[in-house]
Design a protein around this motif. Structure first.
Motif, PDB file in Angstrom:
ATOM      1  N   ARG A 124       3.140   6.240  -2.387  1.00  0.00           N
ATOM      2  CA  ARG A 124       4.300   7.032  -2.820  1.00  0.00           C
ATOM      3  C   ARG A 124       4.227   7.401  -4.301  1.00  0.00           C
ATOM      4  N   VAL A 125       3.867   6.433  -5.127  1.00  0.00           N
ATOM      5  CA  VAL A 125       3.881   6.683  -6.568  1.00  0.00           C
ATOM      6  C   VAL A 125       2.718   7.574  -7.002  1.00  0.00           C
ATOM      7  N   PHE A 126       1.511   7.296  -6.499  1.00  0.00           N
ATOM      8  CA  PHE A 126       0.317   7.990  -6.995  1.00  0.00           C
ATOM      9  C   PHE A 126      -0.297   8.964  -5.998  1.00  0.00           C
ATOM     10  N   SER A 182       0.846  -1.204   0.000  1.00  0.00           N
ATOM     11  CA  SER A 182       0.000   0.000   0.000  1.00  0.00           C
ATOM     12  C   SER A 182       0.876   1.247   0.000  1.00  0.00           C
ATOM     13  N   GLY A 183       1.999   1.193   0.703  1.00  0.00           N
ATOM     14  CA  GLY A 183       2.938   2.320   0.707  1.00  0.00           C
ATOM     15  C   GLY A 183       3.496   2.619  -0.669  1.00  0.00           C
ATOM     16  N   PHE A 184       3.738   1.584  -1.463  1.00  0.00           N
ATOM     17  CA  PHE A 184       4.198   1.764  -2.842  1.00  0.00           C
ATOM     18  C   PHE A 184       3.202   2.604  -3.635  1.00  0.00           C
ATOM     19  N   ASP A 242       4.620   9.466 -18.559  1.00  0.00           N
ATOM     20  CA  ASP A 242       6.087   9.478 -18.678  1.00  0.00           C
ATOM     21  C   ASP A 242       6.765   9.848 -17.364  1.00  0.00           C
ATOM     22  N   ARG A 243       6.174  10.745 -16.621  1.00  0.00           N
ATOM     23  CA  ARG A 243       6.755  11.196 -15.348  1.00  0.00           C
ATOM     24  C   ARG A 243       6.653  10.115 -14.274  1.00  0.00           C
ATOM     25  N   LEU A 244       5.529   9.393 -14.237  1.00  0.00           N
ATOM     26  CA  LEU A 244       5.293   8.430 -13.170  1.00  0.00           C
ATOM     27  C   LEU A 244       6.006   7.092 -13.357  1.00  0.00           C
ATOM     28  N   VAL A 245       6.308   6.716 -14.591  1.00  0.00           N
ATOM     29  CA  VAL A 245       6.975   5.425 -14.818  1.00  0.00           C
ATOM     30  C   VAL A 245       8.307   5.351 -14.074  1.00  0.00           C
ATOM     31  N   PRO A 246       9.209   6.321 -14.212  1.00  0.00           N
ATOM     32  CA  PRO A 246      10.461   6.196 -13.457  1.00  0.00           C
ATOM     33  C   PRO A 246      10.272   6.296 -11.943  1.00  0.00           C
ATOM     34  N   ILE A 247       9.280   7.050 -11.506  1.00  0.00           N
ATOM     35  CA  ILE A 247       8.991   7.124 -10.065  1.00  0.00           C
ATOM     36  C   ILE A 247       8.560   5.754  -9.564  1.00  0.00           C
ATOM     37  N   ALA A 248       7.688   5.084 -10.322  1.00  0.00           N
ATOM     38  CA  ALA A 248       7.238   3.739  -9.942  1.00  0.00           C
ATOM     39  C   ALA A 248       8.416   2.762  -9.921  1.00  0.00           C
ATOM     40  N   CYS A 249       9.272   2.837 -10.918  1.00  0.00           N
ATOM     41  CA  CYS A 249      10.429   1.935 -10.981  1.00  0.00           C
ATOM     42  C   CYS A 249      11.398   2.185  -9.820  1.00  0.00           C
ATOM     43  N   ARG A 277      -1.464 -18.757  -8.518  1.00  0.00           N
ATOM     44  CA  ARG A 277      -0.381 -17.962  -9.111  1.00  0.00           C
ATOM     45  C   ARG A 277      -0.826 -17.405 -10.461  1.00  0.00           C
ATOM     46  N   GLY A 278      -0.131 -16.398 -10.921  1.00  0.00           N
ATOM     47  CA  GLY A 278      -0.372 -15.843 -12.239  1.00  0.00           C
ATOM     48  C   GLY A 278      -1.075 -14.504 -12.180  1.00  0.00           C
ATOM     49  N   CYS A 279      -1.254 -13.901 -13.336  1.00  0.00           N
ATOM     50  CA  CYS A 279      -1.911 -12.598 -13.447  1.00  0.00           C
ATOM     51  C   CYS A 279      -3.409 -12.813 -13.336  1.00  0.00           C
ATOM     52  N   LYS A 280      -3.982 -12.367 -12.239  1.00  0.00           N
ATOM     53  CA  LYS A 280      -5.405 -12.588 -11.990  1.00  0.00           C
ATOM     54  C   LYS A 280      -6.213 -11.307 -12.069  1.00  0.00           C
ATOM     55  N   PHE A 281      -5.571 -10.171 -12.097  1.00  0.00           N
ATOM     56  CA  PHE A 281      -6.261  -8.900 -12.215  1.00  0.00           C
ATOM     57  C   PHE A 281      -5.267  -7.882 -12.752  1.00  0.00           C
ATOM     58  N   LEU A 282      -5.787  -6.749 -13.148  1.00  0.00           N
ATOM     59  CA  LEU A 282      -4.964  -5.678 -13.706  1.00  0.00           C
ATOM     60  C   LEU A 282      -5.500  -4.361 -13.177  1.00  0.00           C
ATOM     61  N   LEU A 283      -4.692  -3.648 -12.416  1.00  0.00           N
ATOM     62  CA  LEU A 283      -5.083  -2.323 -11.947  1.00  0.00           C
ATOM     63  C   LEU A 283      -4.788  -1.313 -13.048  1.00  0.00           C
ATOM     64  N   ASN A 284      -5.736  -0.450 -13.326  1.00  0.00           N
ATOM     65  CA  ASN A 284      -5.555   0.626 -14.290  1.00  0.00           C
ATOM     66  C   ASN A 284      -5.657   1.942 -13.545  1.00  0.00           C
ATOM     67  N   ILE A 285      -4.613   2.738 -13.623  1.00  0.00           N
ATOM     68  CA  ILE A 285      -4.589   4.019 -12.932  1.00  0.00           C
ATOM     69  C   ILE A 285      -4.492   5.104 -13.992  1.00  0.00           C
ATOM     70  N   ASP A 286      -5.559   5.900 -14.084  1.00  0.00           N
ATOM     71  CA  ASP A 286      -5.627   6.954 -15.090  1.00  0.00           C
ATOM     72  C   ASP A 286      -4.997   8.233 -14.563  1.00  0.00           C
TER      73      ASP A 286
END
Length: 128
Positions: free
Chosen positions: A23-25, A18-20, A85-92, A68-77
């Motif tokens: 921090r990112v969003f 949840s902290g991740f 472009d700005r958030l990708v390196p912050i997330a990484c 195991r495996g990809c069971k859902f996909l979060l989409n953050i608009d």
């Protein structure tokens, strides 16, 4: 009319995961519902819940705990392609892994595909 209120993620470490996303969003915690096995974040219009493994038993889902495996996909608009472009390196930097760099989809969204620190898939999107 029905509406989606929460998307819940089973997490090995609810505080770290949840902290991740905080921090990112910059999603604020919904502190009123915090418990030893749950954290919730207000993601605007819908919330993201993080359940500790103990919740499998609580919900009578023990037999599915090792799924195991990809069971859902979060989409953050986000508001713009520049925000993607700005958030990708912050997330990484916060522990995500980039799976697909930002690109324009065939349905004309600009997005990136990532894995959070526990390996859950999420996308950062801008819809044109």
């Amino acid at each position: 009319m029905s509406k989606l209120s929460y998307v819940n993620v089973f997490a090995r470490n609810i505080e770290a995961l949840s902290g991740f996303y905080q921090r990112v969003f910059d999603f604020p915690e919904v502190e009123a519902i915090r418990s030893p096995i749950f954290r919730g974040l207000n993601a605007g219009g819908c919330c993201i819940g993080f359940n500790a493994p103990d919740a499998y038993d609580l919900l009578h889902l023990s037999e599915y705990a090792d799924t195991r495996g990809c069971k859902f996909l979060l989409n953050i608009d986000v508001d713009s392609p520049e925000d993607v472009d700005r958030l990708v390196p912050i997330a990484c930097e916060a522990g995500a892994s980039l799976i697909k760099s930002p690109y324009t989809t065939y349905y004309n969204w600009y997005q990136a595909v990532l894995l959070d620190p526990e390996g859950n898939v999420f996308r950062i999107n801008h819809m044109f």
